[in-house]
Design a protein around this motif. Structure first.
Motif, PDB file in Angstrom:
ATOM      1  N   LYS A  73       0.843  -1.206   0.000  1.00 26.48           N
ATOM      2  CA  LYS A  73       0.000   0.000   0.000  1.00 26.48           C
ATOM      3  C   LYS A  73       0.876   1.254   0.000  1.00 26.48           C
ATOM      4  CE  LYS A  73      -4.090  -2.022   2.142  1.00 26.48           C
ATOM      5  NZ  LYS A  73      -5.086  -1.929   3.235  1.00 26.48           N
ATOM      6  N   ASN A 290      -8.407  -3.076  -4.698  1.00 29.56           N
ATOM      7  CA  ASN A 290      -8.441  -1.708  -4.176  1.00 29.56           C
ATOM      8  C   ASN A 290      -9.608  -0.866  -4.679  1.00 29.56           C
ATOM      9  OD1 ASN A 290      -6.002  -2.088  -2.772  1.00 29.56           O
ATOM     10  ND2 ASN A 290      -4.804  -1.602  -4.591  1.00 29.56           N
ATOM     11  N   ASN A 293     -12.038   0.249  -2.101  1.00 27.30           N
ATOM     12  CA  ASN A 293     -11.511   0.986  -0.951  1.00 27.30           C
ATOM     13  C   ASN A 293     -11.920   2.443  -1.076  1.00 27.30           C
ATOM     14  OD1 ASN A 293     -10.352  -1.370  -0.162  1.00 27.30           O
ATOM     15  ND2 ASN A 293      -8.234  -0.727  -0.491  1.00 27.30           N
ATOM     16  N   HIS A 294     -12.233   3.068   0.051  1.00 28.98           N
ATOM     17  CA  HIS A 294     -12.847   4.393  -0.010  1.00 28.98           C
ATOM     18  C   HIS A 294     -11.948   5.437  -0.657  1.00 28.98           C
ATOM     19  CE1 HIS A 294     -14.890   2.493   3.654  1.00 28.98           C
ATOM     20  NE2 HIS A 294     -15.730   2.412   2.658  1.00 28.98           N
TER      21      HIS A 294
END
Length: 337
Positions: A73, A290, A293-294
């Motif tokens: 990440k 991903n 993901n927000h």
């Protein structure tokens, strides 16, 4: 699980829409640069001064992760930041003093791409830098554009042939194998689970959400505790099935085509940004999940809306230039009365 988590996703979508329509595109870019810069500085502080939290100590011992939960990440975020700030310098969005700070932050982010020991981060940085070069080539006159794009395609073809022939040796440099760290085992199992609910899927985060759910069957099949699909596109099909997936893939295709058209048509250097973000999203979701993901979802919605904004700005500038040209012609003494 789906109903609760969907509230967060809708909130992220609403935030992205608000930012897109409440500020000009240049203001949005400045906000994003500042946010990315803060993330770089905080991650660097954690890695340098708080190694207990900023550096991994498990099987990836020694790899930086900053304030993120995993080195991959950090690597992907720093890859995005490095090329994004490079494009910012090219676009001259900030004054000279701020530009020096941006250069320093860009060098820090490039350092952390290497320090994260993330193969995905390194490849993403290289691919986004290449995209930056291609986009600038597309902005040239037609003759030079054809020469430039043809040269890049030939070089890429030669490199891809070499990589395919020496895949094991190249991956060995990064401590990887052609098995992609077990992903070649989980992806066939994911396709099997998708086929059990092909139309509407298992709901947003419904597949992995609770113990005793459908994910347990998949884990028994592959033989290891997989936390996600390790592919964003497969994750979408798990969540919303082929019906929702077709809507998403159609919107992604339209956004991609429009973004590349704007690079060629728009005179503004910042028209490159949507294409860079799309390349980042695609590469980041080839081996990780991903998309939903927000923070990543906010980027995707922002890119979809920003292409509209850039298009509208280009049309207004073109109409203004035509109006100025007509006014100068009417002011000419040779203009017929």
């Amino acid at each position: 699980m789906t109903s609760r988590r969907s509230i967060l996703l809708l909130g992220s979508t609403a935030l992205s829409i608000y930012l897109s329509f409440s500020f000009s595109f240049k203001q949005q870019l400045r906000f994003l640069v500042i946010a990315l810069g803060i993330n770089v500085i905080v991650c660097f502080i954690f890695g340098l001064l708080l190694p207990k939290y900023g550096i991994m100590h498990d099987v990836h011992a020694g790899a930086w992760r900053g304030v993120h939960s995993h080195k991959n990440k950090l690597g992907s975020q720093m890859a995005l930041t490095t090329v994004f700030l490079l494009t910012t310098q090219y676009s001259h969005l900030f004054k000279r003093r701020a530009s020096l700070w941006i250069t320093g932050v860009m060098l820090l982010s490039a350092f952390m791409v290497v320090a994260s020991k993330s193969t995905t981060g390194l490849l993403t940085t290289a691919a986004m830098a290449l995209t930056f070069l291609i986009c600038n080539t597309l902005r040239l006159s037609y003759r030079y554009m054809v020469i430039g794009v043809s040269s890049i395609v030939l070089i890429l073809g030669a490199v891809s042939i070499y990589i395919q022939s020496e895949a094991d040796a190249i991956l060995g440099i990064f401590g990887k194998t052609t098995g992609l760290s077990g992903r070649d085992e989980i992806w066939p199992g994911i396709w099997h689970m998708i086929s059990l609910r092909p139309f509407l899927g298992y709901g947003y985060e419904g597949f992995w959400g609770t113990a005793g759910g459908p994910a347990d069957l998949l884990r028994q099949i592959v033989g290891w505790p997989a936390p996600n699909a390790h592919n964003g596109f497969l994750e979408i099909l798990l969540a919303v099935g082929w019906i929702g997936g077709i809507f998403f893939f159609a919107s992604f295709l339209v956004t991609t085509v429009k973004s590349f058209q704007l690079v060629r048509m728009s005179k503004q250097s910042y028209a490159i940004y949507p294409v860079l973000i799309l390349v980042f999203l695609v590469l980041g979701n080839m081996t990780e999940s991903n998309f939903f993901n927000h923070d990543v979802w906010i980027l995707y919605v922002w890119v979809s809306l920003s292409s509209i904004q850039i298009s509208d700005t280009s049309l207004k500038e073109r109409a203004k230039s035509i109006e100025v040209s007509n006014a100068s012609e009417r002011a000419s003494p040779f203009y017929p009365s």
